[in-house]
Design a protein around this motif. Sequence first.
Motif, PDB file in Angstrom:
ATOM      1  N   GLY A  49      21.483  15.993 -12.558  1.00 19.12           N
ATOM      2  CA  GLY A  49      22.424  15.027 -11.495  1.00 19.12           C
ATOM      3  C   GLY A  49      21.683  13.910 -11.277  1.00 19.12           C
ATOM      4  O   GLY A  49      20.709  13.157 -12.275  1.00 19.12           O
ATOM      5  N   GLN A  50      22.159  12.988 -10.364  1.00 16.33           N
ATOM      6  CA  GLN A  50      21.690  11.415 -10.000  1.00 16.33           C
ATOM      7  C   GLN A  50      20.164  11.708  -9.803  1.00 16.33           C
ATOM      8  O   GLN A  50      19.605  12.363  -9.179  1.00 16.33           O
ATOM      9  N   PRO A  51      19.316  10.633 -10.750  1.00 14.65           N
ATOM     10  CA  PRO A  51      17.967  10.803 -10.413  1.00 14.65           C
ATOM     11  C   PRO A  51      17.676   9.986  -9.253  1.00 14.65           C
ATOM     12  O   PRO A  51      18.237   8.926  -8.742  1.00 14.65           O
ATOM     13  N   LYS A  52      16.427  10.539  -8.671  1.00 15.09           N
ATOM     14  CA  LYS A  52      16.016  10.017  -7.350  1.00 15.09           C
ATOM     15  C   LYS A  52      14.596   9.739  -7.267  1.00 15.09           C
ATOM     16  O   LYS A  52      13.648  10.654  -8.135  1.00 15.09           O
ATOM     17  N   VAL A  53      13.983   8.988  -6.660  1.00 16.25           N
ATOM     18  CA  VAL A  53      12.499   8.773  -6.544  1.00 16.25           C
ATOM     19  C   VAL A  53      12.415   8.377  -5.115  1.00 16.25           C
ATOM     20  O   VAL A  53      13.111   8.189  -4.312  1.00 16.25           O
ATOM     21  N   GLN A  54      10.868   8.589  -4.793  1.00 10.24           N
ATOM     22  CA  GLN A  54      10.434   8.245  -3.320  1.00 10.24           C
ATOM     23  C   GLN A  54       9.327   7.733  -3.141  1.00 10.24           C
ATOM     24  O   GLN A  54       8.475   7.840  -4.010  1.00 10.24           O
ATOM     25  N   TRP A  55       9.464   6.663  -2.604  1.00  7.50           N
ATOM     26  CA  TRP A  55       8.010   5.726  -1.938  1.00  7.50           C
ATOM     27  C   TRP A  55       7.759   6.263  -0.543  1.00  7.50           C
ATOM     28  O   TRP A  55       8.503   6.255   0.202  1.00  7.50           O
ATOM     29  N   HIS A  56       6.352   6.167  -0.438  1.00 12.06           N
ATOM     30  CA  HIS A  56       5.964   6.615   1.017  1.00 12.06           C
ATOM     31  C   HIS A  56       5.034   5.716   1.526  1.00 12.06           C
ATOM     32  O   HIS A  56       3.944   5.416   1.345  1.00 12.06           O
ATOM     33  N   PRO A  57       5.598   4.872   2.405  1.00  8.96           N
ATOM     34  CA  PRO A  57       4.700   3.776   3.038  1.00  8.96           C
ATOM     35  C   PRO A  57       3.973   4.685   4.112  1.00  8.96           C
ATOM     36  O   PRO A  57       3.980   5.678   4.563  1.00  8.96           O
ATOM     37  N   GLY A  60       0.970  -1.117   0.075  1.00  8.89           N
ATOM     38  CA  GLY A  60       0.045  -0.146   0.002  1.00  8.89           C
ATOM     39  C   GLY A  60       0.763   1.372  -0.126  1.00  8.89           C
ATOM     40  O   GLY A  60       0.440   2.266   0.427  1.00  8.89           O
ATOM     41  N   TRP A  61       2.066   1.068  -0.270  1.00  3.01           N
ATOM     42  CA  TRP A  61       3.130   2.254  -0.262  1.00  3.01           C
ATOM     43  C   TRP A  61       2.587   3.234  -1.433  1.00  3.01           C
ATOM     44  O   TRP A  61       1.899   2.766  -2.450  1.00  3.01           O
ATOM     45  N   GLN A  62       2.588   4.722  -1.193  1.00  5.13           N
ATOM     46  CA  GLN A  62       2.481   5.513  -2.390  1.00  5.13           C
ATOM     47  C   GLN A  62       3.704   5.943  -2.935  1.00  5.13           C
ATOM     48  O   GLN A  62       4.637   6.131  -2.609  1.00  5.13           O
ATOM     49  N   ARG A  63       3.615   6.140  -4.269  1.00  3.93           N
ATOM     50  CA  ARG A  63       4.488   6.700  -5.111  1.00  3.93           C
ATOM     51  C   ARG A  63       4.728   8.147  -5.027  1.00  3.93           C
ATOM     52  O   ARG A  63       3.642   8.700  -5.338  1.00  3.93           O
ATOM     53  N   GLY A  64       5.802   8.648  -4.457  1.00  5.14           N
ATOM     54  CA  GLY A  64       5.659  10.087  -4.528  1.00  5.14           C
ATOM     55  C   GLY A  64       6.617  10.668  -5.698  1.00  5.14           C
ATOM     56  O   GLY A  64       6.634   9.998  -6.629  1.00  5.14           O
TER      57      GLY A  64
END
Length: 657
Positions: free
Chosen positions: A242-250, A165-169
Amino acid sequence: MTPLLPSTAANDLLSTCAIATTPAALQILTPFCTATRTVLWVPSALQANAEQFQPTGLQVQTYEGSLREVVAQSWGTHQAFVFALATGAVVRLIAPLLNNKATDPAVVVVDEAGKFVISLCGGHQGGADRLTQSVATHLTATPVLTGAANHQGLPGIDVLGAPFGWQRGTGRWTEVSAAIARGEPVQVIQETGSTLWQTALPESHPFQFGWTEPTANSSDNRPDPQARIWISPIERKFSDVGQPKVQWHPRVLWVGVGCERGSSRQLIEGAVAQVCRTNHLSLEAIAGVATVTLKADEPGLVDLCQAKGWPLRCFPPEQLKAVPVPTPSEVVEQAVGTPSVAEAAAILAAARIPGFSATALSDSSSSNGLEDAQRLRVTKQVIRQEGEAGAVTVAIAQAPQEYTNRIGALWLVGTGPGNLNQITPAAKDAINQADAVIGYSLYIDLIRPLLRPGQIVEALPITQERQRAERAIALAQWGLTVAVVSSGDCGIYGMAGLVLEMLKEQGWDGEAPAVEVFPGISALQSAASRVGAPLMHDFCAISLSDLLTPWEVIQQRLRAAAQADFVVALYNPKSKTRTHQIEVAQQIFLQHRAPDTPVALIQSAFRPEEQVQVSTLSALLEHPIDMLTTVLIGNQSTFAHKGWMITPRGYLGQMGK
Ligand code: SAH
């Protein structure tokens, strides 16, 4: 309520529209459509052809006019499309409709010969890869998955948190996926949420966990990561260069809210957003809202929770009062009977997830366990808004376990005697689609080809049935779809009964988690098939294992079955340490049946080590017998013929030899 037809994995996942435009395509899609109760759309000219398939349970919807219009109209209302049509035609049909991979439906194409099933688009987030697997299973076709993660044995980075159920940030998702596809090292910093997904990675995964020092200062020679994945309740702002980043939010944050009667939804919503923003917390990481029972019907609060999909947990003042908090208030105590609403409610809500047993769920790699006191992430904030009456208090606590917002399922699956050919397509589909697969290690090895990347697989030793069931139930109560596999049939000396018994003990309501049993070919059937037709008349099964059943009871049943002239299948006939039961069984049967009564010993039916022996009751013990053997004892009419064992039903007149 239990569904009348088995709901299959694919159907639970997506509302699917299948489309055929020719008689051949109609025929090809029918097995998938009937098994998954997917409606098949056909042009009205094919109505008569479709009616021929009515006895299979096929549900047909006819359409007039152009397929282009039908697809355009259904695009927004269906989560998936399965076309039996040329790929080029499908590409042209959907091209004008494609918008964004986060929202586009899954599109799957089956060739008109029914040999290949192609995941055309929406592979990850749309679920097309999984749907492709499911269609291929029902059509016994080859799935064609062209996403890079799949062939690397990795879960798609944009779907890896979905089971929890994490949300893609926010973030540069495409670039991070591309780095993984190129096999570049990717750093993962997981601050919260389940680490179960890490246990499902292949050995050669590209992830580096935790902080890494720049190479120059580092003692190991790990290459510098080229991308970063954050798994955190914190909302980070990433640079476009620069370096690509992503975030998941539990979803780990429980927002405690106190407010004056009549506070508007806007006021509460604004307050929650402001507190999150100030503390760099993501709104996506909110699990739900907690308050005092008095506020259970507060319109603004109820409205906000409904709109956001946040559960509203309410606690009585006596319970809130018992929670030590940093910011108690006498005024509040006089008004509602507890010195704290927001802080105490947030702490209580974060302390537990209903139905989830902390001990069964805790995994050794998880370091998310927080003490009660540490759970409060933001102490009470009082928020007022210009021009709005009243005030809202907000506090935020962090739970050790994320809220999945899913109703879990337990699929109790029989995998047959051991060869993949002997498993039903429905069972194969269930194994492939489940979030987690749990079973005895030998059986897990036998079904390994059915597993998909990213699936949580837990193989436990043979003796730990209770632990296996407990674990499966805990994961399902938390929200996962869990397949529990047993060899043969799951409900015949298998795991199904134990799981259901334990659910009942825990006060199961019969609905959540949802339970479905997928039958399998039991040992008595697979063993019988190897020697002909020994079970053609009344028969029974008796397990000689006295581990859970008193030996006296087993002997009574042996005597009764022998007397009543049942054909008997003996399960668990003999182990390394338990050897005399089969001798006693033989003695009991010799008292009621002739010494030359046919007996078959089938060892490891349908496995490479299979051994089959047709013998007699008196010679039974001369043959090797072990825990992988099923012994079939004929009745008084059973006869052997050229290595086969046949029990007459009576069609040819009198029974007997
Ligand atoms: N749920 C299983 C039975 C588990 S009890 C089923 O329905 O088949 C385990 C016993 O099943 C073994 O001791 C053996 O007697 C029998 N068995 C399981 N697999 C078998 C196989 N492939 N060939 C012969 N017997 C088998």
